[in-house]
Each structure stands twice: as C-alpha cells, then as structure tokens.
Write a protein that holds these residues in place. Structure first.
Motif, PDB file in Angstrom:
ATOM      1  N   PRO A 173       0.605  -1.177   0.245  1.00  0.00           N
ATOM      2  CA  PRO A 173       0.410  -0.019  -0.126  1.00  0.00           C
ATOM      3  C   PRO A 173       0.745   1.057   0.139  1.00  0.00           C
ATOM      4  CG  PRO A 173      -0.445  -1.577   1.552  1.00  0.00           C
ATOM      5  CD  PRO A 173       0.241  -1.869   1.466  1.00  0.00           C
ATOM      6  N   THR A 174       0.646   2.308  -0.670  1.00  0.00           N
ATOM      7  CA  THR A 174       1.748   3.602  -1.277  1.00  0.00           C
ATOM      8  C   THR A 174       0.605   4.671  -1.074  1.00  0.00           C
ATOM      9  OG1 THR A 174       2.487   1.828  -2.364  1.00  0.00           O
ATOM     10  CG2 THR A 174       2.830   4.199  -2.796  1.00  0.00           C
ATOM     11  N   VAL A 175       1.906   5.556  -0.161  1.00  0.00           N
ATOM     12  CA  VAL A 175       1.316   6.974  -0.315  1.00  0.00           C
ATOM     13  C   VAL A 175       2.511   8.164  -1.018  1.00  0.00           C
ATOM     14  CG1 VAL A 175       1.045   9.256   1.004  1.00  0.00           C
ATOM     15  CG2 VAL A 175       0.408   6.458   2.098  1.00  0.00           C
ATOM     16  N   ILE A 176       1.620   8.796  -2.153  1.00  0.00           N
ATOM     17  CA  ILE A 176       2.450   9.336  -2.742  1.00  0.00           C
ATOM     18  C   ILE A 176       2.154  10.914  -2.350  1.00  0.00           C
ATOM     19  CG2 ILE A 176       4.073  10.100  -5.010  1.00  0.00           C
ATOM     20  CD1 ILE A 176       2.710   7.184  -5.451  1.00  0.00           C
ATOM     21  N   GLU A 177       3.414  11.797  -1.927  1.00  0.00           N
ATOM     22  CA  GLU A 177       3.073  13.522  -1.922  1.00  0.00           C
ATOM     23  C   GLU A 177       3.492  13.640  -2.898  1.00  0.00           C
ATOM     24  OE1 GLU A 177       4.713  15.852   1.636  1.00  0.00           O
ATOM     25  OE2 GLU A 177       6.011  15.134   0.168  1.00  0.00           O
ATOM     26  N   MET A 178       2.029  14.131  -3.622  1.00  0.00           N
ATOM     27  CA  MET A 178       2.175  15.282  -4.732  1.00  0.00           C
ATOM     28  C   MET A 178       2.568  16.764  -4.672  1.00  0.00           C
ATOM     29  SD  MET A 178       2.675  12.568  -7.197  1.00  0.00           S
ATOM     30  CE  MET A 178       2.292  13.275  -8.804  1.00  0.00           C
ATOM     31  N   PRO A 179       3.262  17.402  -5.911  1.00  0.00           N
ATOM     32  CA  PRO A 179       3.149  18.677  -5.418  1.00  0.00           C
ATOM     33  C   PRO A 179       2.279  19.692  -6.266  1.00  0.00           C
ATOM     34  CG  PRO A 179       4.652  18.318  -7.323  1.00  0.00           C
ATOM     35  CD  PRO A 179       4.093  16.859  -6.174  1.00  0.00           C
ATOM     36  N   LYS A 180       1.935  19.152  -6.740  1.00  0.00           N
ATOM     37  CA  LYS A 180       0.326  19.391  -7.463  1.00  0.00           C
ATOM     38  C   LYS A 180      -0.605  18.137  -8.851  1.00  0.00           C
ATOM     39  CE  LYS A 180       3.006  21.273 -11.429  1.00  0.00           C
ATOM     40  NZ  LYS A 180       4.075  20.382 -11.831  1.00  0.00           N
ATOM     41  N   VAL A 181      -1.675  18.846  -9.530  1.00  0.00           N
ATOM     42  CA  VAL A 181      -2.480  18.089 -10.005  1.00  0.00           C
ATOM     43  C   VAL A 181      -1.391  17.966 -11.001  1.00  0.00           C
ATOM     44  CG1 VAL A 181      -4.634  17.726 -10.831  1.00  0.00           C
ATOM     45  CG2 VAL A 181      -4.619  18.830  -9.437  1.00  0.00           C
ATOM     46  N   THR A 182      -0.864  16.318 -11.188  1.00  0.00           N
ATOM     47  CA  THR A 182      -0.368  15.965 -12.795  1.00  0.00           C
ATOM     48  C   THR A 182      -1.102  15.148 -13.438  1.00  0.00           C
ATOM     49  OG1 THR A 182       0.537  14.255 -11.330  1.00  0.00           O
ATOM     50  CG2 THR A 182       2.122  16.291 -10.900  1.00  0.00           C
ATOM     51  N   PRO A 183      -0.629  14.809 -14.511  1.00  0.00           N
ATOM     52  CA  PRO A 183      -1.234  13.525 -15.180  1.00  0.00           C
ATOM     53  C   PRO A 183      -1.965  11.965 -14.469  1.00  0.00           C
ATOM     54  CG  PRO A 183       0.171  14.445 -16.679  1.00  0.00           C
ATOM     55  CD  PRO A 183       0.318  15.538 -15.357  1.00  0.00           C
ATOM     56  N   ILE A 184      -1.080  11.525 -14.036  1.00  0.00           N
ATOM     57  CA  ILE A 184      -1.118  10.083 -13.230  1.00  0.00           C
ATOM     58  C   ILE A 184      -2.110  10.495 -12.601  1.00  0.00           C
ATOM     59  CG2 ILE A 184       0.754  10.600 -11.317  1.00  0.00           C
ATOM     60  CD1 ILE A 184      -0.732   7.356 -13.694  1.00  0.00           C
ATOM     61  N   THR A 185      -2.400  12.337 -11.391  1.00  0.00           N
ATOM     62  CA  THR A 185      -3.542  12.271 -11.014  1.00  0.00           C
ATOM     63  C   THR A 185      -4.428  11.736 -11.803  1.00  0.00           C
ATOM     64  OG1 THR A 185      -2.938  14.177 -10.503  1.00  0.00           O
ATOM     65  CG2 THR A 185      -1.800  13.017  -8.983  1.00  0.00           C
ATOM     66  N   CYS A 186      -4.336  11.928 -12.612  1.00  0.00           N
ATOM     67  CA  CYS A 186      -5.947  12.817 -13.108  1.00  0.00           C
ATOM     68  C   CYS A 186      -6.645  10.936 -13.802  1.00  0.00           C
ATOM     69  CB  CYS A 186      -5.855  12.998 -14.162  1.00  0.00           C
ATOM     70  SG  CYS A 186      -5.175  14.964 -13.468  1.00  0.00           S
TER      71      CYS A 186
ATOM     72  N   LEU B 194      -2.172   5.792  -3.293  1.00  0.00           N
ATOM     73  CA  LEU B 194      -2.644   7.371  -2.529  1.00  0.00           C
ATOM     74  C   LEU B 194      -2.057   8.514  -3.188  1.00  0.00           C
ATOM     75  CD1 LEU B 194      -5.186   8.449  -0.778  1.00  0.00           C
ATOM     76  CD2 LEU B 194      -3.880   8.123   0.678  1.00  0.00           C
ATOM     77  N   TYR B 195      -2.628   9.619  -3.287  1.00  0.00           N
ATOM     78  CA  TYR B 195      -1.266  10.748  -3.690  1.00  0.00           C
ATOM     79  C   TYR B 195      -2.085  11.630  -3.053  1.00  0.00           C
ATOM     80  CZ  TYR B 195      -0.929   8.207  -8.467  1.00  0.00           C
ATOM     81  OH  TYR B 195      -1.173   7.833  -9.169  1.00  0.00           O
ATOM     82  N   VAL B 196      -1.751  12.265  -2.242  1.00  0.00           N
ATOM     83  CA  VAL B 196      -2.152  13.352  -1.096  1.00  0.00           C
ATOM     84  C   VAL B 196      -1.236  14.594  -1.739  1.00  0.00           C
ATOM     85  CG1 VAL B 196      -1.138  14.134   1.353  1.00  0.00           C
ATOM     86  CG2 VAL B 196      -0.726  11.188   0.299  1.00  0.00           C
ATOM     87  N   PHE B 197      -1.817  15.626  -1.486  1.00  0.00           N
ATOM     88  CA  PHE B 197      -2.014  17.523  -2.136  1.00  0.00           C
ATOM     89  C   PHE B 197      -2.466  18.181  -0.224  1.00  0.00           C
ATOM     90  CE2 PHE B 197      -4.258  14.891  -4.879  1.00  0.00           C
ATOM     91  CZ  PHE B 197      -2.914  15.303  -6.619  1.00  0.00           C
ATOM     92  N   LYS B 198      -1.842  18.993  -0.248  1.00  0.00           N
ATOM     93  CA  LYS B 198      -2.655  20.109   0.537  1.00  0.00           C
ATOM     94  C   LYS B 198      -2.796  21.482  -0.289  1.00  0.00           C
ATOM     95  CE  LYS B 198       1.732  20.707   3.142  1.00  0.00           C
ATOM     96  NZ  LYS B 198       3.441  21.354   3.182  1.00  0.00           N
TER      97      LYS B 198
END
Ligand code: UN1
Length: 514
Positions: A386-399, A407-411
């Motif tokens: 199970p994986t958690v990835i911090e993302m700096p912004k919305v990117t193609p893979i997160t769409c 799980l992609y994490v945004f602030k």
C-alpha cells in the motif's frame, strides 16, 4: 487454511466442476462454442477451474431463451415477481459463507469483504421485494375537462448486464433484481477474471427458480468483451446495457448502443478524493482514509485515490497515516488480521509499478510503499505495498484511475483551493470531506462543491449502501443503479391521457370543428 484444501472444498460445496460450462440458457450448455478460460486465484496464482466460454452461437441461444421467457414473466404481477426475488434473497442468506469464499478465492478479497459482497446481494434483494409493490408513476392535473393524465412504468424487455471482476456478483444483483421486479429479463456477461463467481451465483439462483417453477429470467453468457460484449451492445433486441468497467471500454459500449438508440447505464472509472480539514476529527478521518484507500487492495471504483489535506494539520496527519500504512497487514486475504490482499493479476501489478514510476517522474515523493510485496509461501500471488505518494500539484498520473492501493496526497490552504483540486480530474464518482465545521461541509455539498455522484461527510468515499442511487458524473458515465429511484432506468415511461367525457376538447385551446 491451506489453499489447495480450500479450492477443492469450494468446488465441492458449490457443485462446480472443471471444466465447467460458462453458459446458462434455461440449462447449462454442455459444449459452448467459445474459448477455454482459466479461473486463477490471485492469492497464489494457481488455477481454480477451467471455464468453457461462449461465442456468437451461445449468445444467440441466450437471446432466444430470454425472448421466450419474457412472455411468461410478463404474465406475473410485480409483487409476484418480487416473491421470486424474496426466495432468492433467502437462499443467498443460507449460502452467504460459501459464496463469500469463492469471491475471496477468485478475486482476492478478504473473508469479510467476500461475505460483504453477498450481503450486498441480500440487501438489494430485500430492497427489490419492497419495490415490487411501489413501482409508481405520477398523476398530473389535466387542463381538459373529464380527462385524467398519469404516467406508468412498463418493462423494457431484455436487458444486458456486463460486470467487472471487483464486485463480481453484487453489481449484477443491483441491476438484475431491480430489473426483474420491473418485469425485465437479464443476460449477464461477467468479467473473464471472475467467471467462477458468476457461475456459482447462477447455480444458486437458477435452483431457486426451478424449484419454485418460475420462468428462467436469468441467463449467463461468459466470453470476451470484444465478442460477447460487442454483440450485446449492438443488438437492438437488448434494450438496455448496464456496463461496469473502464472509461475506455465504456466509451465503446456507449457509442455502439447510442447508434441504435438503446439505453445505457454506465458505471466507469472513479478517481475519488477526500478533503481533510483542520476542523476534522483526526482519528475518525485517519480510519476513513485508510479504509477508503486500502480496502479491496484499492480495487473499488469508489477507492480513495487522492487526499487533499489542510496545511495546518498536514504534518501530523501524514505522519500518522504513514504509521497506519506501515503497520497494515498485507497477505493471504483468508488469514485473520490481513486487511490488504492481492491485486487481481500480473497486469494489475504492472499498472501499479508504472503508476508509481510516473508519479515520481511528475514530481511525486513516495512516503511509504511503492514496491511489489512478496508473501511467504505465496510466490505466485500478486501483492503490492500500500502506497502513499506526496504530490506537489495535480499531474497527469493523478488524473488517471489506477486500480491499486496508491494514494496521492495534496496540501491546501483554503477550502476553495481544496475543492478546485478535488474537481480537477475527469472522473466524478465519489467524494468526501472530513470536517466538523458546518460551513465547510455545506460549501462542499453546494452546487460549487463536489462535482461527483456520491458525496460523503465524515465517512469514506468507498462503502456505499445499496439504498442510494449509485453512479457518477463526467467520465464516470452518468449512470445510476441500485437504490432510490434508479429502478426507473429499467423501465420505459409512458404518459397516459384518458378522456372519460362525452366531448373531445383539445389541448392549448385548439379548435378543430368538423
Ligand atoms: C464498484 O466498485 O464498482 O461503494 C462498486 C462501494 C461498494 C460498491 C462498489 N458498495 O464501495
């Protein structure tokens, strides 16, 4: 339990053989004309049984059978149809453990999730029984004297249900039990990755039908989407296609059915997010996010794939989440304490690793997991961390929807910003917000809030009850099935005007004196 023992126990308990026919049209077709398909367990990669699937010939047989049965079925009143569904629901209650086992073995669900799948069938059966006495239209006031105007909902006829591996039986029942009480008959094309579950369900359902002398309203045609799915979609005799699967395949189904002006219910991909506010109950939201993101190994349409966390609690929330992810038990889904089982197959594992690599390239930082997992004694299984990835912004893979526990994490700083991130993906199935602030919750539920078909407050994106209409907007396809008034999708609406007077007054004051 030893898996070899479990395998033979299930085959015996459910009266399955290998090879087993994957075609049912009033009886099991002994020699279907299609390919052989191996049903394998993702738990250890071993074969469970060989299935003989169908091709055009078997499909034709099923349609012919459905056409004949329909005539018989329409002779019964809706409450009489409901009675059959009640009997089926009762039998499912008895067979819940056995059927739960086959779901678990064939799809890799945990024991409780396997049984939960059957419980969902029982719940929708109960709902359909009640509904069979409540199929109501509206009555409108007529502008003409001595006229009555109302609407009635009549059966569509034959409907086709194409299901996915991840909810291999419950989604069929959402459609089929409701359609049946409305007066339709159903042809089922199951996912090739979960045919044995479909066969097991059909054995139980058709036994009830036979024992109680009801018409054989359910048929099963297993085979490839490219062949059987296309035949069904292009066939004007099949009035409605309910399709659950990818956006890509859904587009093909939708275009094919639209060309002949047929109806569709599309339940396509989800890319569901939860907003976690600083005003939330922290431990509740952690539990909700963990369940939403990891249950069914991230292979639900409703899986939480993104979280958008208030910067005020970001550090604390993410560190606690990492703690949960590190502790969660991945492994044999039949073992006590295991919460995350395998992915469905090797292709799914590949999609997982590709998505992780792409996320890294797009600026993501893997906080936990990210790799394939090996489970002792289950080398042939398809496990991932199970994986958690911090993302700096919305990117193609997160769409994109990747059917895996990523799980992609945004602030976020403001709720406006969080909602913008939330709605920035093409899919629109499920959503949630964790907050105890009334204003935040209402903003999320307002017309400028969540753009999804399902919106949850202080609970997960996954795990919907059957009582609501299930489905989503945008690329999710717009369909609604299961509860509420979704039954209307299985009927044709007829507006009726009755003149019981002695004259024939015309609407809009038109005169036509002869
Ligand atoms: C699906 O993933 O296609 O809401 C259906 C849920 C389940 C159904 C999911 N009750 O998670």
């Amino acid at each position: 339990m030893d898996l070899t023992k479990l395998r033979s126990e299930i085959l015996k308990e459910l009266n399955l053989s290998s090879p087993n026919s994957g075609i049912y049209a009033g009886g099991w077709v002994k020699k279907p004309s299609g390919k052989k398909v191996e049903s394998t367990s993702p738990i250890d990669g071993n074969n469970i049984a060989t299935i003989l699937t169908g091709s055009k010939e078997d499909y034709e047989l099923a349609v012919k059978k459905a056409e004949k049965t329909l005539v018989e079925w329409l002779k019964l009143t809706p409450p009489q149809r409901g009675e059959l569904i009640r009997l089926i629901g009762n039998e499912l209650r008895k067979q819940k453990k056995k059927l739960g086992k086959i779901v678990s073995l064939e799809t890799g669900k945990t024991t409780v999730e396997g049984e939960g799948e059957i419980q969902e069938m029982i719940d929708i059966a109960d709902f359909a029984v009640g509904l069979s006495r409540q199929l109501h239209g509206l009555q409108m006031a007529s502008e003409r004297l001595d006229h009555r105007m109302y609407e009635q909902y009549l059966p569509l006829g034959i409907i086709g249900v194409i299901t996915s591996f991840n909810f291999p039986s419950s989604v069929w029942s959402w459609n089929s039990f409701i359609a049946a009480v409305v007066g339709d008959v159903v042809i089922w094309k199951p996912s090739s990755k979960a045919i044995l579950t479909a066969i097991s369900v059909m054995k139980i359902v058709t036994k009830v039908i036979k024992e109680n002398n009801y018409p054989e309203i359910f048929t099963l045609v297993s085979g490839s989407g490219g062949e059987i799915g296309n035949l069904m979609s292009a066939d004007p005799r099949v009035k409605l296609i309910s399709f659950t699967g990818s956006v890509k395949s859904g587009r093909v189904v939708s275009e094919t059915v639209a060309k002949r002006f047929g109806k569709t219910i599309l339940e396509l991909g989800g890319n569901n997010a939860s907003i976690v506010s600083s005003r939330a109950n922290l431990s509740l939201s952690l539990k909700g996010v963990a369940f939403g993101a990891m249950a069914t190994a991230g292979q639900r349409c409703t899986t939480t794939r993104r979280i958008i966390v208030d910067e005020k609690i970001y550090g604390e929330f993410v560190s606690k989440l990492k703690g949960i992810y590190t502790k969660v038990k991945v492994g044999n889904p039949r073992d006590d304490g295991v919460l995350v089982g395998p992915l469905i197959d090797g292709g799914a594992v590949k999609n997982f690793t590709t998505a992780v690599e792409r996320a890294k390239k797009e600026g993501g930082k893997v906080l936990v997991g990210g790799k394939r997992a090996t489970i002792k004694g289950l080398d042939g299984g398809f496990y991932v961390q199970p994986t958690v990835i911090e993302m700096p912004k919305v990117t193609p893979i997160t769409c994109e929807e990747t059917f895996a526990p990523i799980l992609y994490v945004f602030k976020y700083k403001t709720l406006d910003e969080a909602i913008k991130i939330h709605n920035s993906v093409p899919q629109g199935l499920s959503s949630s917000i964790y907050t105890n602030d009334l204003m935040e919750e209402e903003q999320f539920l307002s017309s400028l809030g969540s753009d999804c078909g399902l919106a949850n407050v202080n609970t997960a994106t996954a795990g919907a009850e059957i009582g609501g209409a299930f489905g989503g907007e945008k690329d999710t396809g717009g369909g609604r099935e299961s509860g509420s008034d979704a039954w209307k999708n299985y009927a044709r609406r007829q507006t009726v005007t009755i003149n019981w007077g002695k004259d024939i007054p015309l609407a809009q004051g038109v005169k036509f004196d002869i």
